[in-house]
Design a protein around this motif. Structure first.
Motif, mmCIF file in Angstrom:
data_model
loop_
_atom_site.group_PDB
_atom_site.id
_atom_site.type_symbol
_atom_site.label_atom_id
_atom_site.label_comp_id
_atom_site.label_asym_id
_atom_site.label_seq_id
_atom_site.Cartn_x
_atom_site.Cartn_y
_atom_site.Cartn_z
ATOM 1 N N PHE A 1 0.822 -1.210 0.000
ATOM 2 C CA PHE A 1 0.000 0.000 0.000
ATOM 3 C C PHE A 1 0.859 1.264 0.000
ATOM 4 C CE2 PHE A 1 -3.447 -2.678 2.197
ATOM 5 C CZ PHE A 1 -3.991 -3.046 0.976
ATOM 6 N N LYS A 2 1.998 1.162 -0.608
ATOM 7 C CA LYS A 2 2.909 2.310 -0.737
ATOM 8 C C LYS A 2 3.178 2.990 0.604
ATOM 9 C CE LYS A 2 0.918 3.063 -5.266
ATOM 10 N NZ LYS A 2 -0.419 3.464 -5.698
ATOM 11 N N GLY A 3 3.452 2.158 1.586
ATOM 12 C CA GLY A 3 3.820 2.704 2.884
ATOM 13 C C GLY A 3 2.645 3.075 3.767
ATOM 14 N N LYS A 4 1.428 2.861 3.284
ATOM 15 C CA LYS A 4 0.258 3.170 4.117
ATOM 16 C C LYS A 4 -0.048 1.997 5.047
ATOM 17 C CE LYS A 4 -2.611 6.555 1.839
ATOM 18 N NZ LYS A 4 -1.854 7.011 0.666
ATOM 19 N N THR A 5 -0.687 2.312 6.154
ATOM 20 C CA THR A 5 -1.109 1.253 7.077
ATOM 21 C C THR A 5 -2.520 0.807 6.678
ATOM 22 O OG1 THR A 5 -2.167 2.797 8.589
ATOM 23 C CG2 THR A 5 0.179 2.378 8.918
ATOM 24 N N ILE A 6 -2.946 -0.355 7.181
ATOM 25 C CA ILE A 6 -4.299 -0.823 6.840
ATOM 26 C C ILE A 6 -5.357 0.155 7.368
ATOM 27 C CG2 ILE A 6 -3.865 -3.285 6.557
ATOM 28 C CD1 ILE A 6 -4.653 -3.713 9.459
ATOM 29 N N LYS A 7 -5.026 0.783 8.458
ATOM 30 C CA LYS A 7 -5.929 1.774 9.051
ATOM 31 C C LYS A 7 -6.058 2.993 8.139
ATOM 32 C CE LYS A 7 -5.179 4.459 13.204
ATOM 33 N NZ LYS A 7 -4.650 4.397 14.573
ATOM 34 N N GLU A 8 -4.947 3.418 7.575
ATOM 35 C CA GLU A 8 -4.989 4.571 6.672
ATOM 36 C C GLU A 8 -5.747 4.246 5.389
ATOM 37 O OE1 GLU A 8 -0.802 6.633 8.149
ATOM 38 O OE2 GLU A 8 -0.796 5.236 6.466
ATOM 39 N N VAL A 9 -5.546 3.030 4.904
ATOM 40 C CA VAL A 9 -6.263 2.617 3.691
ATOM 41 C C VAL A 9 -7.759 2.591 3.958
ATOM 42 C CG1 VAL A 9 -6.651 0.713 2.089
ATOM 43 C CG2 VAL A 9 -4.322 1.333 2.746
ATOM 44 N N ALA A 10 -8.137 2.057 5.112
ATOM 45 C CA ALA A 10 -9.562 1.964 5.451
ATOM 46 C C ALA A 10 -10.173 3.347 5.644
ATOM 47 C CB ALA A 10 -9.736 1.125 6.714
ATOM 48 N N ASN A 11 -9.364 4.255 6.072
ATOM 49 C CA ASN A 11 -9.817 5.623 6.241
ATOM 50 C C ASN A 11 -10.014 6.291 4.878
ATOM 51 O OD1 ASN A 11 -10.290 8.139 7.377
ATOM 52 N ND2 ASN A 11 -8.740 7.834 8.957
ATOM 53 N N GLN A 12 -9.007 6.116 4.053
ATOM 54 C CA GLN A 12 -9.012 6.763 2.736
ATOM 55 C C GLN A 12 -10.143 6.251 1.846
ATOM 56 O OE1 GLN A 12 -5.694 5.792 0.203
ATOM 57 N NE2 GLN A 12 -5.651 7.810 -0.748
ATOM 58 N N VAL A 13 -10.496 4.986 2.032
ATOM 59 C CA VAL A 13 -11.502 4.377 1.162
ATOM 60 C C VAL A 13 -12.862 5.069 1.338
ATOM 61 C CG1 VAL A 13 -12.554 2.506 2.490
ATOM 62 C CG2 VAL A 13 -11.769 2.085 0.175
ATOM 63 N N ARG B 1 -13.015 8.322 2.521
ATOM 64 C CA ARG B 1 -12.794 9.727 2.162
ATOM 65 C C ARG B 1 -12.786 9.947 0.653
ATOM 66 N NH1 ARG B 1 -11.701 12.886 6.469
ATOM 67 N NH2 ARG B 1 -10.689 11.851 8.214
ATOM 68 N N GLU B 2 -11.982 9.132 -0.037
ATOM 69 C CA GLU B 2 -11.869 9.399 -1.473
ATOM 70 C C GLU B 2 -11.838 8.165 -2.348
ATOM 71 O OE1 GLU B 2 -7.239 10.431 -0.363
ATOM 72 O OE2 GLU B 2 -8.272 11.582 -1.918
ATOM 73 N N GLY B 3 -11.645 7.008 -1.757
ATOM 74 C CA GLY B 3 -11.618 5.796 -2.558
ATOM 75 C C GLY B 3 -10.403 4.959 -2.236
ATOM 76 N N PHE B 4 -10.446 3.708 -2.670
ATOM 77 C CA PHE B 4 -9.370 2.776 -2.364
ATOM 78 C C PHE B 4 -8.071 3.235 -3.023
ATOM 79 C CE2 PHE B 4 -6.996 -1.144 -3.484
ATOM 80 C CZ PHE B 4 -6.682 -1.539 -2.192
ATOM 81 N N LEU B 5 -7.083 3.550 -2.204
ATOM 82 C CA LEU B 5 -5.805 4.091 -2.655
ATOM 83 C C LEU B 5 -6.002 5.257 -3.629
ATOM 84 C CD1 LEU B 5 -3.756 0.790 -3.133
ATOM 85 C CD2 LEU B 5 -3.692 2.377 -1.201
ATOM 86 N N GLY B 6 -7.031 6.053 -3.339
ATOM 87 C CA GLY B 6 -7.272 7.241 -4.147
ATOM 88 C C GLY B 6 -8.122 7.016 -5.393
ATOM 89 N N LYS C 1 -11.246 6.883 -7.219
ATOM 90 C CA LYS C 1 -12.571 7.422 -6.895
ATOM 91 C C LYS C 1 -13.706 6.454 -7.223
ATOM 92 C CE LYS C 1 -11.713 12.335 -6.699
ATOM 93 N NZ LYS C 1 -10.542 12.809 -7.451
ATOM 94 N N SER C 2 -13.464 5.535 -8.164
ATOM 95 C CA SER C 2 -14.517 4.572 -8.488
ATOM 96 C C SER C 2 -14.639 3.525 -7.380
ATOM 97 C CB SER C 2 -14.206 3.889 -9.816
ATOM 98 O OG SER C 2 -13.087 3.033 -9.663
ATOM 99 N N LYS C 3 -13.683 3.516 -6.486
ATOM 100 C CA LYS C 3 -13.744 2.567 -5.373
ATOM 101 C C LYS C 3 -13.885 3.315 -4.052
ATOM 102 C CE LYS C 3 -11.168 -1.069 -7.701
ATOM 103 N NZ LYS C 3 -9.933 -1.865 -7.685
ATOM 104 N N LYS C 4 -14.899 4.163 -4.026
ATOM 105 C CA LYS C 4 -15.173 4.914 -2.807
ATOM 106 C C LYS C 4 -16.385 4.310 -2.116
ATOM 107 C CE LYS C 4 -16.593 9.497 -1.135
ATOM 108 N NZ LYS C 4 -17.204 8.893 0.001
ATOM 109 N N ASP D 1 -9.640 -4.542 -2.632
ATOM 110 C CA ASP D 1 -10.816 -3.921 -3.243
ATOM 111 C C ASP D 1 -11.796 -3.617 -2.112
ATOM 112 O OD1 ASP D 1 -12.593 -2.904 -5.035
ATOM 113 O OD2 ASP D 1 -12.885 -4.778 -6.155
ATOM 114 N N ILE D 2 -12.791 -2.787 -2.434
ATOM 115 C CA ILE D 2 -13.779 -2.454 -1.410
ATOM 116 C C ILE D 2 -14.780 -3.600 -1.255
ATOM 117 C CG2 ILE D 2 -13.585 0.040 -1.604
ATOM 118 C CD1 ILE D 2 -15.945 0.045 -3.513
ATOM 119 N N PRO D 3 -15.328 -3.770 -0.067
ATOM 120 C CA PRO D 3 -16.328 -4.833 0.132
ATOM 121 C C PRO D 3 -17.711 -4.450 -0.390
ATOM 122 C CG PRO D 3 -15.844 -3.760 2.226
ATOM 123 C CD PRO D 3 -14.926 -3.139 1.208
ATOM 124 N N PHE D 4 -17.983 -3.149 -0.438
ATOM 125 C CA PHE D 4 -19.303 -2.692 -0.877
ATOM 126 C C PHE D 4 -19.192 -1.238 -1.308
ATOM 127 C CE2 PHE D 4 -19.053 -3.728 3.723
ATOM 128 C CZ PHE D 4 -18.597 -2.503 4.176
#
Length: 879
Positions: free
Chosen positions: A370-382, A384-389, A391-394, A524-527
């Motif tokens: 995840f390019k240095g991101k933690t699982i917590k940060e990824v879950a947060n970002q998803v 806010r703006e989408g999975f690893l940024g 937008k189609s996976k928000k 990927d996002i679950p939903f």
RNA sequence: GGACGCAUAGCUCAGUUGGCUAGAGCACUUCGUUUACACCGAAGGGGUCCAAGGUUCGAGUCCUUGUGCGUCCACCA
């Protein structure tokens, strides 16, 4: 012509209809072909008990979404399942054993597990049967269980992946321990109960320079330091010193340390550090290299080696410590303070924090993938703006305000303790042999390896729910290129799932964990959407509980009022994410509605016959009017359902069915009987049955079965307002106004029924319209015997007068002068009030200049209308 | 301590970006069995939209403050 019973009896139909749906595979997406896919993973009910209103609300809303999408033509899947609910289930069985006079130790591991499995199976059968009773159109051929073989494969795969990535670690840390459940709990499973507690300020012994305060003085037996704020001038110079003290007969070695987190204003500003039995103290001990003294054991009792205290419960030890301190006159102050007692969310037992060797998920480890991101940060970002940024996976949360809660929780999230010391659950997939450790999907074949006896937190397996349930067999789940892969068509078709619908109370427990686990495991996002419903409370707004005796059982409601009425009561009248108060009267009200719908249909089906191919033309004003209303209804309901406005759409449907169709058009139809009319009635009925079906599937399906249809309603397509255009008009609204005005005037005057009444209407430019509706005006329960419509004429003295806009209506034949005077005076007061408001507005330059032109025009017209009405009423009063 | 939500008719609640006389269901009053329905029909009564300020031509709706209730998170030893 059909013969239908006078009232709708749900019991006669519901089971039969459900069996029909099931036997015709109507819940399966397999025969549906569409580019549009729609899927929901059902939040799995625990196999611990029976269906409650929370489940019923969930089912009502999800089934509504599923049936709607299915009728829209989407390839639609609703996957059902159940949750093994580790601690809850085991606790329940232990309780049963206790009642039988035995326990798990007497039974032994094997027999105990079998008992739990048997209980779970039985419980599962009960709850599945109850899910069906509510009409849930989920695909039972795809049913899943959080503890079955396929889900086990998913759990082990994710565990291994996380272990290999260094996310799952084993550590000796202070954890939340429930002495009754005999297991760890995650931070989220700890609840707090506000209480008043005695708060003692005392010295360890008379030579120790600092007094400390505590609500739990017995834990001071395990102290190894005293912490003060380094800025605190009172104690600054003591920092670094060590003391040997005699605390209640026990020798303690205490170091004075400085820690900036210590609140100088609380208590004495000094804090006794108990590293083994406090999370905060544990951290201080790590930073300051303090000794750790284990004081309390896993039963909640004092360990050996503490003299007279050994073997005492914490409570007993506390009492004794206070006694001794009092004898020695070491207590400086004893007061009562408010504090929060940590308790176990399952059994309310006070939590004992203690150090223990457990498995954790490290939520703060930076990951290369995840390019240095933690699982917590990824879950947060998803969110806010989408999975690893991307937008189609928000992920969108409805209602939106819960996003804030989510971020707040996610940002404060600490490592997740996932191991539990209970038997029922997924055994930790780790094997040991002397110093060696092996983590894998299966244990090593050679002898000498033993598997970790702990099981996993139940939320670990439910965190994988959206994708693990789309696998049919264990082999479908694989690890490829550092991620978990589900190799099935279902997964490719239906993941990410469309909506996660659940109660907001498990947003953190479950939904957030699904996001963490899924984004990590399958990248990927679950939903796409999260729709949160509120809690179902009793009519006073209190939580329902057995002990309060205020529980409403959805199955009892279903028996008494039908599944449809029960579902409606949980969907209509409640906003997303808001708690809903439910009373039996509300359910009864919706039973009345389902009966109304039944009778609307019964009337149409038994009095009219569809002719020809069912086509028709809008012949009368009423026809154009109902077609216009129907068209609007279809549009609005569709739009509302797309936006998850279930309550609003339901209310519109009810209003249309009852107030528009039943109260007006059906009454009109009685006087304008024709083949054409019959076809319109069938047309409208078909529309509303379809629109209602997702809400009240049983009664609509039963009625549908009485119509000449080759498909069942569940498989029908959603009304498409674009495909059938008819002539529409709202002119009939004026007729309705007129009829209402006549009824009102007549009703207030209490005209004797025997008297013949003639209505004379001066209709102005509406003369033609009114003339064409003469028969109706007379017939629609207006209580008049004849009607005469003219363009204009002289006012008629000493008769009942009323008006609708420019229409002037006189009722000739009977009048109660007193009542009529009173009524007209009232009308005049009301009109004058309105006129003064509007003319005030219109004389305001700012309003005329700044308000939208349309609005000003509208207000001017209204004013004109009111003024002419007022004039007419005033004249009538003079007469 | 941090955050969020709610406050509108007797009760349960709608009221979307400010703009028709603030709506619905239940309850209440009066009348009514006219062949779909008494699990019904007709008519009606009932609201200073929590308070005080502010913005605006205009506030139930937006802003500020306060009050009351509720929920979540953190937690003090």
């Amino acid at each position: 012509m059909k013969e239908l019973s006078k009232s709708y009896n749900p019991k006669e139909h519901e089971d039969r209809i459900y069996d029909m749906w099931e036997s015709t595979n109507s819940f399966s997406p397999d025969s549906l072909e569409s580019d549009k896919k729609f899927s929901i993973s059902m939040p799995p009910p625990n196999v611990t008990g029976t269906l409650h209103l929370g489940h019923a609300a969930m089912l009502a809303i999800e089934d509504l979404m599923i049936r709607y999408r299915r009728m829209q033509g989407d390839k639609t899947l609703w996957v059902p399942g159940t949750d093994h609910a580790a601690i809850a289930t085991q606790a329940k069985v232990e309780k049963i054993l206790l009642e039988e006079g035995t326990n798990r130790h007497k039974l032994g591991r094997e027999k105990f597990l079998k008992r739990i499995n048997d209980f779970a199976q039985e419980s599962h059968d009960t709850i599945v049967n109850q899910l069906k009773k509510m009409g849930s159109s989920c695909d039972w051929s795809r049913e899943a269980f959080t503890l079955d073989e396929t889900r086990t494969k998913a759990v082990r795969s994710v565990f291994k992946l996380m272990y290999d990535d260094g996310l799952i670690i084993r550590g000796d840390r202070v954890v939340n321990w429930c002495p009754k459940c005999h297991s760890t709990l995650s931070d989220d499973e700890v609840e707090y109960k506000a209480q008043r507690a005695p708060f003692y300020t005392f010295k360890y012994d008379k030579d120790f320079p600092i007094a400390v305060s505590s609500t739990r003085p017995e834990t001071k037996l395990g102290d190894t330091a005293v912490a003060v704020n380094p800025k605190d001038s009172r104690y600054k110079e003591l920092i670094g010193k060590e003391y040997n003290v005699d605390f209640c007969g026990q020798k303690l070695k205490l170091k004075i340390i400085g820690d900036r987190h210590v609140d100088m204003d609380f208590g004495t500003g000094a804090l006794g550090v108990t590293p083994a039995h406090s999370m905060v103290d544990w951290k201080m001990a790590e930073e300051n290299n303090l000794d750790v003294v284990k004081l309390i054991n896993e039963d909640g009792n004092v360990h050996e080696g503490f003299g007279e205290f050994s073997g005492m419960t914490a409570k007993e030890a506390r009492k004794r410590v206070v006694e001794i301190l009092k004898e020695k006159e070491l207590i400086e102050k004893e007061e009562e303070i408010d504090n929060n007692l940590s308790i176990c969310y399952r059994c309310d037992t006070p939590i004992e924090p203690l150090p223990s060797l457990q498995w954790f998920i490290d939520v703060n480890k930076k990951l290369d993938k995840f390019k240095g991101k933690t699982i917590k940060e990824v879950a947060n970002q998803v969110v806010r703006e989408g999975f690893l940024g991307d937008k189609s996976k928000k992920i969108n949360i409805y209602p939106e305000r819960f996003e804030k809660n989510y971020f707040n929780w996610m940002e404060n999230l600490g490592d997740w303790c996932i191991s539990r010391q209970i038997l029922y659950g997924h055994q930790v997939p780790v094997w040991y042999k002397e110093d060696e450790i092996y983590v894998g999907l299966e244990g090593p074949k050679e002898k000498g390896w033993t598997q970790d006896t702990d099981t996993l937190d139940t939320w670990f397996s439910s965190g994988l729910w959206t994708f693990s349930t789309l696998a049919q067999k264990p082999e479908d789940i694989k690890i490829e290129n550092g991620r978990v892969v589900v190799d099935t068509d279902d997964f490719r078709n239906f993941h990410p799932t469309s909506v996660m619908e659940t109660g907001y109370d498990i947003l953190f427990f479950w939904v957030a964990r699904m996001i963490i686990m899924t984004t990590y495991a399958i990248e990927d996002i679950p939903f796409h959407d999260i729709y949160l419903h509120g809690l179902v409370l009793d009519e006073k707004g209190k939580k329902m509980s057995k002990s309060k005796g205020n529980v409403i059982d959805p199955l009892v409601m279903k028996e008494k009022y039908g599944a449809d009425a029960t579902r409606l009561s949980l969907v209509i009248g409640s906003a997303p994410g808001a708690d809903m108060k439910l009373s039996e009267e509300k359910v009864a009200g919706f039973r009345n509605f389902s009966n109304k719908l039944w009778n609307i249909s019964r009337f149409i089906l038994s009095s009219y016959e569809k002719s020809g191919d069912g086509t028709f033309v809008a012949e009368t004003e009423a026809d154009k009017w109902i077609l216009s209303k129907t068209e609007k209804l279809v549009l609005e309901v569709t739009e509302d359902l797309d936006k998850y406005n279930f309550s609003k759409a339901g209310e519109k449907l009810r209003e249309f069915s009852w107030d528009v169709l039943a109260d007006w058009y059906l009454e009109i139809a009685k006087f304008e009987k024709s083949d054409n009319k019959a076809n319109i009635l069938y047309y409208v009925l078909e529309k509303i049955l379809k629109l209602w079906h997702p809400y009240i599937p049983f009664v609509t399906e039963v009625i549908w079965g009485e119509m000449d249809s080759d498909k069942s309603l569940i498989n029908e397509s959603w009304p498409d307002e674009k495909s059938d255009k008819h002539e529409t008009s709202n002119q009939f609204d004026l007729i309705i106004e007129t009829v209402k005005a006549i009824r009102n005037a007549r009703s207030v005057n209490k005209v004797e029924p025997a008297k013949k009444i003639k209505a004379i209407i001066y209709a102005g430019k509406n003369t033609e319209l009114l003339k064409s509706q003469e028969v109706l005006i007379k017939s629609l329960r207006t209580g008049i015997d004849s009607v005469e419509i003219k363009e204009s004429g002289e006012e008629i003295k000493n008769e009942i007068f009323t008006s609708v806009g420019n229409l002037k209506i006189y009722l000739i034949g009977a009048i109660d002068m007193e009542k009529e005077k009173e009524r007209i005076s009232k009308e005049i007061i009301n009109l004058e009030k309105q006129i003064s408001i509007i003319s005030g507005k219109l004389s305001n330059k700012n309003f005329v200049e700044r308000a939208p032109e349309e609005l000003v025009k509208k207000e001017k017209e209204r004013l004109k209308g009111f003024e002419s009405e007022l004039k007419a009423f005033k004249k009538q009063l003079e007469n």
